[in-house]
Scaffold this active site. Structure first.
Site, PDB file in Angstrom:
ATOM      1  CG  ASP A  67      -0.333  -0.568   2.474  1.00 16.13           C
ATOM      2  OD1 ASP A  67       0.906  -0.571   2.569  1.00 16.13           O
ATOM      3  OD2 ASP A  67      -1.080  -1.002   3.362  1.00 16.13           O
ATOM      4  CG  ASN A 136      -8.959  -1.875  12.199  1.00 20.00           C
ATOM      5  OD1 ASN A 136      -8.012  -2.517  11.751  1.00 20.00           O
ATOM      6  ND2 ASN A 136      -9.418  -0.786  11.609  1.00 20.00           N
TER       7      ASN A 136
HETATM    8  C1  F6R Z   1       1.423  -1.544   6.149  1.00 17.02           C
HETATM    9  C2  F6R Z   1       0.134  -2.193   6.303  1.00 17.02           C
HETATM   10  C3  F6R Z   1      -0.642  -2.165   7.571  1.00 17.02           C
HETATM   11  C4  F6R Z   1       0.198  -2.532   8.795  1.00 17.02           C
HETATM   12  C5  F6R Z   1      -0.659  -2.525  10.069  1.00 17.02           C
HETATM   13  C6  F6R Z   1       0.182  -2.752  11.305  1.00 17.02           C
HETATM   14  O1  F6R Z   1       1.932  -1.704   4.841  1.00 17.02           O
HETATM   15  O2  F6R Z   1      -0.306  -2.731   5.346  1.00 17.02           O
HETATM   16  O3  F6R Z   1      -1.716  -3.071   7.467  1.00 17.02           O
HETATM   17  O4  F6R Z   1       0.766  -3.791   8.612  1.00 17.02           O
HETATM   18  O5  F6R Z   1      -1.329  -1.303  10.180  1.00 17.02           O
HETATM   19  O6  F6R Z   1       1.061  -1.673  11.485  1.00 17.02           O
HETATM   20  P1  F6R Z   1       2.195  -1.720  12.608  1.00 17.02           P
HETATM   21  O7  F6R Z   1       3.155  -2.775  12.215  1.00 17.02           O
HETATM   22  O8  F6R Z   1       2.829  -0.344  12.567  1.00 17.02           O
HETATM   23  O9  F6R Z   1       1.516  -2.011  13.893  1.00 17.02           O
END
Ligand code: F6R
Length: 245
Positions: A67, A136
């Protein structure tokens, strides 16, 4: 579905990096799906170490990120392109032309998403996808309610995700409200998936993902139906799993 519970976040990072290194050694032109966020940082650092100290070769590896924020230029400190260059690509012998991150500045965002899907197909599909998980239950920016058959598209971020990500921005108003994201259908086509989670703020999402019903209200729960998925967790993220007790 395989679940590996590690003693620490550091052990989780090493375990995950070893899976990646093993697959790259078996298939040097592997197609990787990559994630940003804080969770994979330790794994990326370990992959850089394996490249420097143990000759792990990325010269033929191709990558597709999950993303990118809409509206942030690639050199913006919080853009995912910048994140990937800084934490991984700049430290490997990877060909920059082989690294793909959706273009958050594209004039035609829908066209950009369709081209991204086509590029994944042209590369032969994703061999190994790493995922983090939102509090979530989101994967990539597929927020609760995202269709399981969704493809790469423009998405609106939820309040909870904007809150979670505001720690990286000076002010919450600076957090972009839209992103380009691979869809759940896109992710599920990866031949192998490794989902990483650490810390107790992910424990509830992990329990719902692994032990709850498969529902679009918890996007990651669809992974229960993937034929080759491994969850690599630390103790805190695994703490609400009933079956681990
Ligand atoms: C990032 C992504 C998000 C993260 C998720 C967890 O490319 O796709 O889905 O993997 O928000 O983020 P962290 O690792 O910062 O807790």
């Amino acid at each position: 579905m395989k679940v590996i519970i590690c003693d620490s976040a550091e052990a989780m990072s090493k375990t995950a990096a070893n899976i990646f290194a093993d697959r790259i050694r078996s298939k040097p032109n592997l197609v990787l799906g990559l994630a940003t966020g804080s969770t994979p940082l330790g794994m990326y650092a370990e992959l850089v170490r394996l490249h420097r100290e143990e000759d792990l070769d990325f010269s033929k590896v191709r990558t597709f990120n999950l993303d990118e924020y809409v509206g942030l230029p690639p050199d913006h400190e919080q853009s995912y392109r910048h994140f990937m260059n800084r934490h991984l690509f700049d430290h490997l012998n990877i060909d920059p032309a082989n690294t793909h991150v959706p273009d958050g500045l594209a004039r035609d965002l829908d066209g950009c998403c369709a081209a991204y899907e086509a590029a994944i197909q042209a590369a032969g599909g994703i061999d190994l996808q790493v995922l983090g998980i939102g509090t979530n239950g989101h994967i990539a920016f597929n927020e609760p309610g995202s269709p399981f058959d969704s493809r790469t598209r423009v998405v609106d971020l939820t309040e909870s995700t904007i809150q979670d990500n505001s720690r990286f921005f000076k002010r919450i108003e600076d957090v972009p409200t839209r992103a380009l994201s691979m869809g759940i259908g896109t992710i599920m086509e990866a031949r192998e998936i490794v989902l990483l989670a650490t810390k107790d703020n992910k424990a509830e999402a992990i329990a719902r993902t692994l032990e709850g019903p498969v529902t679009e209200a918890v996007p990651a729960s669809i992974l229960q139906r993937h034929p080759n998925v491994t969850f690599v967790l630390d103790q805190a993220a695994a703490s609400r799993l009933k079956r681990s007790q």
